[in-house]
Write an enzyme that holds these catalytic residues in place. Structure first.
Site, short mmCIF file in Angstrom:
data_model
loop_
_atom_site.label_atom_id
_atom_site.label_comp_id
_atom_site.label_asym_id
_atom_site.label_seq_id
_atom_site.Cartn_x
_atom_site.Cartn_y
_atom_site.Cartn_z
N LEU A 1 11.53 -20.63 -4.46
CA LEU A 1 10.48 -19.92 -3.73
C LEU A 1 9.14 -19.94 -4.48
CD1 LEU A 1 11.06 -16.61 -1.93
CD2 LEU A 1 9.42 -16.56 -3.79
N HIS B 1 2.56 3.09 -8.93
CA HIS B 1 2.43 1.64 -9.11
C HIS B 1 3.65 1.07 -9.85
CE1 HIS B 1 -1.48 1.84 -7.38
NE2 HIS B 1 -2.04 2.48 -8.38
N ASP C 1 0.83 -1.21 0.00
CA ASP C 1 0.00 0.00 0.00
C ASP C 1 0.86 1.26 0.00
OD1 ASP C 1 -2.31 1.45 -0.01
OD2 ASP C 1 -2.84 1.06 2.08
C1 FPP Z 1 -2.08 0.06 -3.17
O1 FPP Z 1 -1.61 1.39 -3.27
C2 FPP Z 1 -1.51 -0.74 -4.24
C3 FPP Z 1 -2.23 -1.31 -5.24
C4 FPP Z 1 -3.68 -1.22 -5.34
C5 FPP Z 1 -1.57 -2.05 -6.31
C6 FPP Z 1 -0.29 -2.75 -5.95
C7 FPP Z 1 0.42 -3.06 -7.20
C8 FPP Z 1 1.74 -2.96 -7.40
C9 FPP Z 1 2.74 -2.63 -6.34
C10 FPP Z 1 2.32 -3.15 -8.75
C11 FPP Z 1 2.07 -4.48 -9.32
C12 FPP Z 1 2.86 -5.53 -8.69
C13 FPP Z 1 3.09 -6.71 -9.25
C14 FPP Z 1 3.81 -7.75 -8.48
C15 FPP Z 1 2.59 -7.02 -10.58
P1 FPP Z 1 -2.66 2.56 -3.38
O2 FPP Z 1 -2.88 2.89 -4.79
O3 FPP Z 1 -3.91 2.19 -2.62
O4 FPP Z 1 -1.88 3.71 -2.66
P2 FPP Z 1 -2.51 4.88 -1.79
O5 FPP Z 1 -3.12 4.24 -0.57
O6 FPP Z 1 -1.34 5.71 -1.46
O7 FPP Z 1 -3.51 5.57 -2.65
#
Ligand code: FPP
Length: 238
Positions: free
Chosen positions: A127, A33, A16
Site C-alpha cells: 500500500l 492527537h 478531525d
Molecule cells: C484535527 O483535529 C487533527 C489534526 C490537526 C492533526 C491530525 C494528526 C494526527 C491524527 C496525529 C498524527 C498522525 C500521523 C499519521 C503522524 P483538531 O485538533 O482540529 O480537533 P478539533 O476539531 O476537535 O479541535
C-alpha cells in the site's frame, strides 16, 4: 464482508476531532492527537487486508501553523515519533511511505528522517501511505505548475495539460482518489487534495477521529460501495 463490495483504490482522510475528543475527557488537546495517531496503524492494516491500494492522511495543514506554539510543537514531535515507531511495521507490511507537502519548512534533521523512511520503503510493493504535512491543495497545484515549468523551461504554459499536471502533483503515479473521509462533524475539504478530489465521493461522519475504528471505516466503505459513480456521464443502462 461481502465479496461484491466495491473497495476504493485510494482513500484520503481528514482526521478531525482529536482536540474535542481530549477536551470532552478534560485532557490536554495533544493527548487527543496521540490517541489519533494510535488509530492509524490498525486502519492501515485493515486497508491492506481489504485491498485498498493508497491511503492519504492529513496530519498537518499549511493553516495549522496558526495554532498555539505548544500544539504545533506537539504535532511535530508526534509526527517524528510516529515515523520512528511505525517504520518497522510499515516495512514489515510492505507499505510505501511518502510525506507530501512543503517539506522545506521543516528542519534538515526532520527532512532527513522523512527521506530515510521514504527511501527504506521505496522498494516495497504494498500500500502507498501518504502522510500530508505542511500540505495544502492549492500549494500542491501551484507547486506542480512550477515544477513542470522548471522541467520544461522553454515550453509555453499553453502546452501544459491536465494529464501532464497530474504527473507533477504529490500523488503522481498513484491511483485516482475515490473516497475522501472527514471525521469530526465538519463538511469541508479544507484545502486537502482539492485537485484530486474532483470525482471522489465525500464521506462526512460525526465520529471524532480517536474513536474512528475498523467498523467505522467499513461503514464508510459500505456507503462508498452503494454510490452510483457516473463521473459526469449518464448511466450506461439508461
Ligand atoms: C484535527 O483535529 C487533527 C489534526 C490537526 C492533526 C491530525 C494528526 C494526527 C491524527 C496525529 C498524527 C498522525 C500521523 C499519521 C503522524 P483538531 O485538533 O482540529 O480537533 P478539533 O476539531 O476537535 O479541535
Amino acid at each position: 464482508m461481502s465479496d461484491s463490495l466495491e473497495i476504493p483504490k485510494h482513500i484520503a482522510i481528514i482526521m478531525d476531532g482529536n482536540g474535542r475528543w481530549a477536551q470532552q475527557r478534560h485532557m490536554p488537546r495533544k493527548l487527543g492527537h496521540y490517541r489519533g495517531a494510535a488509530r492509524v496503524r490498525s486502519l492501515i492494516e485493515y486497508c491492506t487486508r481489504v485491498g485498498v491500494e493508497c491511503v492519504t492522511l492529513f496530519a498537518f495543514s499549511t493553516e495549522n501553523w496558526q495554532r498555539p506554539a505548544e500544539e504545533v510543537d506537539a504535532l511535530m514531535a508526534l509526527f517524528i515519533e510516529y515515523l520512528d515507531k511505525e517504520l518497522p511495521a510499515m516495512l514489515e507490511n510492505r507499505v510505501r511511505f511518502k510525506a507530501i507537502g512543503a517539506l522545506d519548512r521543516f528542519s534538515p534533521e526532520v527532512r532527513d528522517r522523512i527521506r530515510r523512511a521514504e527511501q527504506q520503503s521505496a522498494s516495497n510493493d504494498g500500500l502507498f501511505l501518504n502522510v500530508a504535512v505542511n500540505y495544502g491543495g492549492r500549494w500542491d497545484i501551484l507547486h506542480a505548475v512550477q515544477s513542470w515549468q522548471a522541467a520544461h523551461p522553454n515550453a509555453a504554459l499553453s502546452e501544459l495539460s491536465q494529464d501532464v499536471l497530474s504527473e507533477y502533483l504529490s500523488t503522481a503515479g498513484q491511483p485516482e482518489l475515490d473516497l475522501l473521509i472527514r471525521t469530526g462533524g465538519e463538511s469541508r475539504i479544507s484545502n486537502f487534495l482539492i485537485w484530486q478530489a474532483a470525482y471522489a465521493e465525500l464521506y462526512f461522519t460525526d465520529i471524532l477521529w480517536p474513536d474512528f475504528d475498523e467498523a467505522a471505516l467499513q461503514a464508510a466503505f459500505d456507503w462508498f460501495s452503494a454510490r452510483d459513480r457516473r463521473f459526469g456521464k449518464v448511466k450506461a443502462s439508461i
